[in-house]
Design a protein around this motif. Sequence first.
Motif, PDB file in Angstrom:
ATOM      1  N   UNK A 192      -2.942  -1.364  -8.254  1.00  0.00           N
ATOM      2  CA  UNK A 192      -4.180  -1.684  -7.551  1.00  0.00           C
ATOM      3  C   UNK A 192      -4.634  -0.421  -6.836  1.00  0.00           C
ATOM      4  N   UNK A 193      -5.738   0.140  -7.267  1.00  0.00           N
ATOM      5  CA  UNK A 193      -6.256   1.356  -6.636  1.00  0.00           C
ATOM      6  C   UNK A 193      -6.790   1.011  -5.254  1.00  0.00           C
ATOM      7  N   UNK A 194      -6.250   1.687  -4.231  1.00  0.00           N
ATOM      8  CA  UNK A 194      -6.720   1.436  -2.873  1.00  0.00           C
ATOM      9  C   UNK A 194      -6.415   2.634  -1.985  1.00  0.00           C
ATOM     10  N   UNK A 195      -7.441   3.125  -1.329  1.00  0.00           N
ATOM     11  CA  UNK A 195      -7.320   4.160  -0.300  1.00  0.00           C
ATOM     12  C   UNK A 195      -7.584   3.462   1.019  1.00  0.00           C
ATOM     13  N   UNK A 196      -6.552   3.263   1.803  1.00  0.00           N
ATOM     14  CA  UNK A 196      -6.680   2.431   3.003  1.00  0.00           C
ATOM     15  C   UNK A 196      -7.612   3.037   4.044  1.00  0.00           C
ATOM     16  N   UNK A 226       2.371  -5.676   2.640  1.00  0.00           N
ATOM     17  CA  UNK A 226       3.171  -4.635   3.277  1.00  0.00           C
ATOM     18  C   UNK A 226       2.288  -3.413   3.470  1.00  0.00           C
ATOM     19  N   UNK A 227       1.930  -3.163   4.715  1.00  0.00           N
ATOM     20  CA  UNK A 227       1.100  -2.008   5.064  1.00  0.00           C
ATOM     21  C   UNK A 227       2.015  -0.796   5.192  1.00  0.00           C
ATOM     22  N   UNK A 245       0.957  -2.884  -6.924  1.00  0.00           N
ATOM     23  CA  UNK A 245       1.368  -1.589  -6.407  1.00  0.00           C
ATOM     24  C   UNK A 245       0.137  -0.799  -5.981  1.00  0.00           C
ATOM     25  N   UNK A 246      -0.067  -0.695  -4.683  1.00  0.00           N
ATOM     26  CA  UNK A 246      -1.241  -0.010  -4.160  1.00  0.00           C
ATOM     27  C   UNK A 246      -1.053   1.495  -4.138  1.00  0.00           C
ATOM     28  N   UNK A 247      -2.057   2.209  -4.645  1.00  0.00           N
ATOM     29  CA  UNK A 247      -2.012   3.666  -4.655  1.00  0.00           C
ATOM     30  C   UNK A 247      -3.437   4.199  -4.628  1.00  0.00           C
ATOM     31  N   UNK A 289       0.845  -1.194   0.000  1.00  0.00           N
ATOM     32  CA  UNK A 289       0.000   0.000   0.000  1.00  0.00           C
ATOM     33  C   UNK A 289       0.885   1.250   0.000  1.00  0.00           C
ATOM     34  N   UNK A 290       0.347   2.320  -0.549  1.00  0.00           N
ATOM     35  CA  UNK A 290       1.100   3.573  -0.596  1.00  0.00           C
ATOM     36  C   UNK A 290       2.423   3.422  -1.328  1.00  0.00           C
ATOM     37  N   UNK A 291       2.399   2.711  -2.454  1.00  0.00           N
ATOM     38  CA  UNK A 291       3.656   2.337  -3.121  1.00  0.00           C
ATOM     39  C   UNK A 291       3.971   3.154  -4.361  1.00  0.00           C
TER      40      UNK A 291
END
Length: 245
Positions: free
Chosen positions: A56-60, A84-85, A30-32, A7-9
């Motif tokens: 991978x679109x993701x807003x945690x 990986x958080x 790749x989370x963003x 996440x946040x990568x």
Amino acid sequence: MKKVLITGANKSIGLETARQLLRDGYYVYLGSRDVEKGQKAVESLVAEGLDQVELLKIDVSDPESVKAARQELGRKTDVLDVLINNAGISGAFPQPATSADLAMIRQVFDTNFFGVIQVTQAFLDLLEKSEAPRIVNVTSGLGSLTLHSDPTWKYYGVKGAAYGPSKTALNAYTVVLAYELRDTPFKVNAVDPGYTATDFNHHSGPGTVEDAASLVVKYAILDENGPTGGFFSTDNDPVSGVSPW
């Protein structure tokens, strides 16, 4: 090929972690939360010949976004080997305990603490299908209550009501999660990449993203004899790598 979600990568330590894991032969999601920035990050890696990567679109901090990301990843793979958080925010400084804005503190906790829990719980079923699942929670030395209570600590005066406490809470969650998964193949650890020069701190840190990411990667690829339920940082003790809670 083992698969990892970071996440946040899209930049800084997260992006460099993706780069190093790609070089190690992992497939990277790749989370963003920002699609445009995330896609540019993916394209930069592909341009380096590291093409086993996709966005991978993701807003945690957004439960619906996390849910949608889980559904999307589930269409791409049945198993996830590493989570990986890494996503995190600092909040506005200074953060005096007597007057810090509560909305700002909640926003920081939504990402750094509750966001980690949301993501972990959402992707746990995919991780459980891995033969050697690993979870790395990227934390900070500013989350250590022991160090914050030591007047001789080099960052003793760096205190705030939002960022540090959010990482303290994250550390506590890491302990509980590792304990719950203690009799499984999981390895769950909190890793402090150190005071690193990134956008996060206006590039004021002395550390490099390469060194920071290498520490995160170290605990992402642990073998079966590796530790679990630990708090690690070479910034505090470069010899043992263990940081006090």
